[in-house]
Write a protein that holds these residues in place. Structure first.
Motif, PDB file in Angstrom:
ATOM      1  N   LYS A 122      -7.328  10.361  -4.052  1.00 23.03           N
ATOM      2  CA  LYS A 122      -5.936  10.662  -4.358  1.00 23.03           C
ATOM      3  C   LYS A 122      -5.333   9.587  -5.254  1.00 23.03           C
ATOM      4  O   LYS A 122      -4.621   9.892  -6.221  1.00 23.03           O
ATOM      5  CB  LYS A 122      -5.133  10.772  -3.058  1.00 23.03           C
ATOM      6  CG  LYS A 122      -3.651  11.080  -3.276  1.00 23.03           C
ATOM      7  CD  LYS A 122      -2.913  11.171  -1.946  1.00 23.03           C
ATOM      8  CE  LYS A 122      -1.430  11.440  -2.167  1.00 23.03           C
ATOM      9  NZ  LYS A 122      -0.696  11.516  -0.879  1.00 23.03           N
ATOM     10  N   ARG A 123      -5.638   8.324  -4.959  1.00 22.86           N
ATOM     11  CA  ARG A 123      -5.120   7.225  -5.775  1.00 22.86           C
ATOM     12  C   ARG A 123      -5.618   7.334  -7.215  1.00 22.86           C
ATOM     13  O   ARG A 123      -4.856   7.204  -8.171  1.00 22.86           O
ATOM     14  CB  ARG A 123      -5.551   5.884  -5.185  1.00 22.86           C
ATOM     15  CG  ARG A 123      -5.032   4.670  -5.947  1.00 22.86           C
ATOM     16  CD  ARG A 123      -5.745   3.400  -5.551  1.00 22.86           C
ATOM     17  NE  ARG A 123      -7.159   3.430  -5.951  1.00 22.86           N
ATOM     18  CZ  ARG A 123      -8.004   2.420  -5.755  1.00 22.86           C
ATOM     19  NH1 ARG A 123      -7.601   1.327  -5.144  1.00 22.86           N
ATOM     20  NH2 ARG A 123      -9.263   2.523  -6.135  1.00 22.86           N
ATOM     21  N   ARG A 149     -11.434   9.348   5.690  1.00 23.84           N
ATOM     22  CA  ARG A 149     -10.024   9.230   5.332  1.00 23.84           C
ATOM     23  C   ARG A 149      -9.848   8.286   4.141  1.00 23.84           C
ATOM     24  O   ARG A 149      -9.091   8.571   3.215  1.00 23.84           O
ATOM     25  CB  ARG A 149      -9.225   8.711   6.521  1.00 23.84           C
ATOM     26  CG  ARG A 149      -7.722   8.597   6.248  1.00 23.84           C
ATOM     27  CD  ARG A 149      -7.002   7.952   7.423  1.00 23.84           C
ATOM     28  NE  ARG A 149      -7.234   8.689   8.649  1.00 23.84           N
ATOM     29  CZ  ARG A 149      -6.975   8.212   9.863  1.00 23.84           C
ATOM     30  NH1 ARG A 149      -6.501   6.968   9.987  1.00 23.84           N
ATOM     31  NH2 ARG A 149      -7.201   8.941  10.927  1.00 23.84           N
ATOM     32  N   SER A 193       2.411   3.352   6.583  1.00 28.91           N
ATOM     33  CA  SER A 193       2.054   2.224   7.449  1.00 28.91           C
ATOM     34  C   SER A 193       2.255   0.919   6.689  1.00 28.91           C
ATOM     35  O   SER A 193       2.021   0.863   5.478  1.00 28.91           O
ATOM     36  CB  SER A 193       0.591   2.326   7.899  1.00 28.91           C
ATOM     37  OG  SER A 193       0.394   3.465   8.703  1.00 28.91           O
ATOM     38  N   GLN A 236      -8.295   8.922   0.422  1.00 31.18           N
ATOM     39  CA  GLN A 236      -7.213   8.107  -0.127  1.00 31.18           C
ATOM     40  C   GLN A 236      -7.573   7.562  -1.509  1.00 31.18           C
ATOM     41  O   GLN A 236      -6.737   7.560  -2.423  1.00 31.18           O
ATOM     42  CB  GLN A 236      -6.913   6.939   0.828  1.00 31.18           C
ATOM     43  CG  GLN A 236      -6.270   7.362   2.142  1.00 31.18           C
ATOM     44  CD  GLN A 236      -6.197   6.221   3.142  1.00 31.18           C
ATOM     45  OE1 GLN A 236      -6.761   5.144   2.916  1.00 31.18           O
ATOM     46  NE2 GLN A 236      -5.514   6.441   4.259  1.00 31.18           N
ATOM     47  N   PHE A 267      -4.975   2.138   5.971  1.00 27.91           N
ATOM     48  CA  PHE A 267      -3.915   2.092   4.961  1.00 27.91           C
ATOM     49  C   PHE A 267      -4.118   0.940   3.988  1.00 27.91           C
ATOM     50  O   PHE A 267      -3.618   0.969   2.859  1.00 27.91           O
ATOM     51  CB  PHE A 267      -2.533   1.993   5.628  1.00 27.91           C
ATOM     52  CG  PHE A 267      -2.196   0.628   6.176  1.00 27.91           C
ATOM     53  CD1 PHE A 267      -1.451  -0.279   5.425  1.00 27.91           C
ATOM     54  CD2 PHE A 267      -2.609   0.251   7.450  1.00 27.91           C
ATOM     55  CE1 PHE A 267      -1.133  -1.521   5.925  1.00 27.91           C
ATOM     56  CE2 PHE A 267      -2.289  -0.990   7.958  1.00 27.91           C
ATOM     57  CZ  PHE A 267      -1.550  -1.890   7.194  1.00 27.91           C
ATOM     58  N   CYS A 275       1.266   1.424   2.784  1.00 27.82           N
ATOM     59  CA  CYS A 275       0.831   2.634   2.100  1.00 27.82           C
ATOM     60  C   CYS A 275       0.740   3.746   3.138  1.00 27.82           C
ATOM     61  O   CYS A 275       0.437   3.485   4.313  1.00 27.82           O
ATOM     62  CB  CYS A 275      -0.541   2.396   1.457  1.00 27.82           C
ATOM     63  SG  CYS A 275      -0.984   3.568   0.168  1.00 27.82           S
ATOM     64  N   TYR A 276       1.009   4.972   2.709  1.00 31.46           N
ATOM     65  CA  TYR A 276       0.896   6.145   3.579  1.00 31.46           C
ATOM     66  C   TYR A 276       1.722   6.004   4.862  1.00 31.46           C
ATOM     67  O   TYR A 276       1.326   6.448   5.932  1.00 31.46           O
ATOM     68  CB  TYR A 276      -0.573   6.424   3.928  1.00 31.46           C
ATOM     69  CG  TYR A 276      -1.445   6.577   2.713  1.00 31.46           C
ATOM     70  CD1 TYR A 276      -1.281   7.658   1.849  1.00 31.46           C
ATOM     71  CD2 TYR A 276      -2.406   5.622   2.390  1.00 31.46           C
ATOM     72  CE1 TYR A 276      -2.057   7.793   0.710  1.00 31.46           C
ATOM     73  CE2 TYR A 276      -3.185   5.746   1.250  1.00 31.46           C
ATOM     74  CZ  TYR A 276      -3.005   6.832   0.412  1.00 31.46           C
ATOM     75  OH  TYR A 276      -3.777   6.959  -0.717  1.00 31.46           O
TER      76      TYR A 276
END
Length: 308
Positions: free
Chosen positions: A204-205, A197, A138, A201, A117, A135-136
């Protein structure tokens, strides 16, 4: 302001412009910038420094607006060369406070520890602890074991989770305390899975946030929800960007400052903004949102210093 400063093995710079040390690239000078040689140097400096002299611990300036008049204080900034080391022991990762969040996440993942995260959170790990970055779903508090810190009187202490008083996007540290080292504990994971992962992320960011613009991350905290009795609680399902959009402030401008068209909770410097432009636009957004929805947005970006 004139200070009688102690001798130090580190580096002291008078009237240091802080604009070049923040991601938004605005702000006036600090009276002094102190870059300690190590923790003992920092401890001795603070112990000998007149207690009336204000100090401000500064990370990499990723979540900060320094006002145009600058800061009447000794700013303490840790060098990544001295305070950026990362060590792994079992499922624990110990990192100097100046280590970037992304480096901590990558080092942990390579060792099979899930701190993924942190990968997309801008800034250093000391700052992540101070503001309980997350983030996410966490948060730093979820993985925090302990931190080493130097207090304003020069004493060196170990801080536990109880000492930190973590809350949403914040902690409570003694005034002038400087975090120097952090220990986090993640869950075991497969390195390749964790790397994949983090790559997802990042993609996506980059697709949803203005990562190529000068920003300081999220401008406002997500608003707290309300229980059935009407009391504010710590649920943050309502997003700041949504209430900003509803108030018609996506893309709003003031001078060289703009609320991003790509993500309306990102305040950006288009190239010519002053600190006054940025903070002023943020306050206009807060007013519009309150007039539109009755919600008072709380700043996530820290603002320090004096106006011109």
């Amino acid at each position: 302001m004139t200070y009688d400063l102690p001798q130090t093995r580190g580096r002291l710079t008078a009237q240091k412009a802080l604009s070049g040390l923040t991601w938004l690239r605005v702000g006036g000078p600090a009276d002094w910038l102190f870059q300690p040689a190590d923790s003992d140097d920092l401890s001795a400096f603070l112990k000998a420094l007149d207690p009336s002299v204000p100090v401000f611990p500064m990370g990499v300036g990723s979540n900060l607006i320094v006002r145009d008049g600058g800061l009447r204080a000794v700013v303490i900034r840790l060098s990544p060369r001295t305070f950026g080391q990362i060590e792994v022991n079992g499922l624990e990762v110990t990192a100097g406070a100046a280590a970037l969040d992304a480096r901590v996440a990558n080092t942990a993942a390579a060792a099979g520890i899930d701190l993924t995260f942190l990968r997309t959170i801008p800034g250093s790990i000391g700052g992540a602890v101070r503001m309980n970055a997350g983030c996410y779903g966490s948060y730093t508090a979820d993985v925090f074991v302990s931190a080493q810190a130097v207090l304003r009187d020069g004493s060196q202490v170990t801080l536990t989770p109880d000492d930190m008083h973590f809350a949403y996007r914040q902690s409570k540290l003694p005034e002038g305390a400087v975090i120097t080292c952090v220990t986090l504990k993640g869950k075991a994971g497969d390195p390749e899975t964790l790397a994949s992962r983090m790559a997802d992320q990042l993609a996506k960011r980059d697709a949803t946030q203005p990562t190529k613009d000068r920003s300081a991350g999220s401008t406002f905290r997500n608003p707290a929800g309300f229980s059935s009795t009407g009391q504010a609680d710590d649920v943050h399902d309502l997003k700041a960007w949504k209430v900003i959009d509803d108030a018609g402030m996506r893309g709003a401008r003031k001078g060289g400052a703009q609320m991003s068209e790509k993500h309306s909770n990102f305040l950006i410097n288009t190239g010519t903004a002053t600190a006054a432009d940025l903070e002023g636009l943020g306050e206009e957004v807060r007013k519009k949102v309150y007039d539109s929805s009755g919600i008072t947005l709380e700043w996530e970006i820290m603002r320090i210093g004096e106006p011109t």
